[in-house]
Scaffold this motif. Structure first.
Motif, short mmCIF file in Angstrom:
data_model
loop_
_atom_site.label_atom_id
_atom_site.label_comp_id
_atom_site.label_asym_id
_atom_site.label_seq_id
_atom_site.Cartn_x
_atom_site.Cartn_y
_atom_site.Cartn_z
N UNK A 8 0.76 -1.18 -0.08
CA UNK A 8 0.50 0.20 0.71
C UNK A 8 1.13 1.57 0.18
N UNK A 9 1.56 1.02 0.94
CA UNK A 9 2.38 2.66 1.03
C UNK A 9 3.53 2.54 -0.84
N UNK A 10 4.23 1.16 -0.85
CA UNK A 10 4.99 1.94 -2.43
C UNK A 10 4.27 2.34 -3.32
N UNK A 11 3.03 1.01 -3.74
CA UNK A 11 2.04 1.66 -4.30
C UNK A 11 1.73 3.14 -4.61
N UNK A 12 2.15 3.99 -3.54
CA UNK A 12 1.92 5.41 -3.65
C UNK A 12 3.20 6.46 -3.88
N UNK A 13 4.29 5.79 -3.82
CA UNK A 13 5.68 6.11 -4.29
C UNK A 13 6.13 6.55 -2.84
N UNK A 14 5.92 5.49 -1.69
CA UNK A 14 5.61 5.62 -0.65
C UNK A 14 7.16 5.37 -0.64
N UNK A 15 7.18 4.97 0.81
CA UNK A 15 8.25 3.91 1.46
C UNK A 15 7.73 3.45 2.38
N UNK A 16 8.53 2.26 3.15
CA UNK A 16 8.01 0.89 4.10
C UNK A 16 9.34 1.04 4.60
N UNK A 17 10.02 0.84 6.08
CA UNK A 17 10.66 -0.44 6.55
C UNK A 17 10.34 -0.87 8.11
N UNK A 18 11.12 -1.76 8.28
CA UNK A 18 10.66 -2.92 9.12
C UNK A 18 12.18 -2.87 9.97
N UNK A 19 11.72 -2.42 11.40
CA UNK A 19 13.22 -2.59 11.84
C UNK A 19 12.80 -3.94 13.26
N UNK A 20 14.05 -4.18 14.86
CA UNK A 20 13.51 -5.20 15.19
C UNK A 20 14.74 -5.58 16.23
N UNK A 21 14.55 -5.16 18.02
CA UNK A 21 15.32 -5.99 18.59
C UNK A 21 15.11 -6.96 18.91
N UNK A 22 15.84 -8.15 19.05
CA UNK A 22 15.41 -9.14 19.76
C UNK A 22 15.50 -8.57 21.66
N UNK A 23 14.88 -9.87 22.70
CA UNK A 23 14.69 -9.01 23.83
C UNK A 23 15.90 -9.96 24.18
N UNK A 24 16.17 -11.29 23.53
CA UNK A 24 17.76 -11.50 24.10
C UNK A 24 18.71 -11.02 23.72
#
Length: 183
Positions: free
Chosen positions: A76-92
């Motif tokens: 949905x974001x990229x089809x509007x010429x927008x952007x997407x990102x996801x980051x994560x840090x594990x509890x361990x």
């Protein structure tokens, strides 16, 4: 999904399932752009899982073979010429600073822009379904800011009144709708 508010609901449900005690739903909107961030303090994801979550045929669920929430938001974001990102840090890996952040930027003037939809219903549904989880909702718009922090509600209500009682949920819904109407 037909509304971004349904993506918010889906991704935030994943945050709760990941053990988040606080999920922030932050929307920053200008006349031309909408930026959505969902930040949680859940268990986080390993690098391997993080690489797979954008694939619609990857899921950690055992009840079905696909996981569409993240891929649909990204699309949905990229089809509007927008952007997407996801980051994560594990509890361990980091016991103090763990969790996941999903960010999507949408160009609102694009033909394929998915409307925000009924975000008030999504927020009240989350609170009703997860009364022991805290949510910070903030929507900054050109007309002003709409916000709600369940930690403040808990402080005012005390331990005797759960957030999912009818009166509290009705108040939350009316409080948010009034903020949108006042602008």
């Amino acid at each position: 999904m037909k509304e971004l508010s349904l993506n918010i609901l889906d991704i935030t449900e994943n945050s709760v399932k990941a053990g988040a005690t606080l999920t922030e739903i932050l929307i920053d909107e200008t006349p031309d752009k909408l930026q959505l961030k969902i930040i949680d303090n859940g268990c986080g994801m390993s690098e391997e899982i993080l690489k797979g979550v954008e694939n619609p045929f990857y899921t950690t669920r055992t009840t079905r073979k696909v996981g569409l929430g993240i891929p649909l938001l990204k699309m949905a974001a990229e089809q509007t010429e927008g952007s997407f990102s996801i980051t994560s840090q594990e509890r361990s890996d980091n016991s103090e600073n763990h969790g996941t952040e999903v960010q999507a930027v949408f160009n609102k003037n694009h033909l394929d822009y998915t409307p925000l939809g009924d975000v008030v219903s999504s927020i009240t549904t989350l609170i009703h379904g997860h009364p022991d989880t805290d949510f910070l909702f903030r929507h900054v718009r050109p007309a002003g800011e709409v916000s709600l922090d369940t930690r403040e509600l808990r402080e005012q209500l005390g331990d005797e009144i759960p957030l999912n009682t009818y009166e509290v949920i009705k108040w939350v819904e009316e409080y948010l709708r009034e903020q949108y109407q006042d602008q």
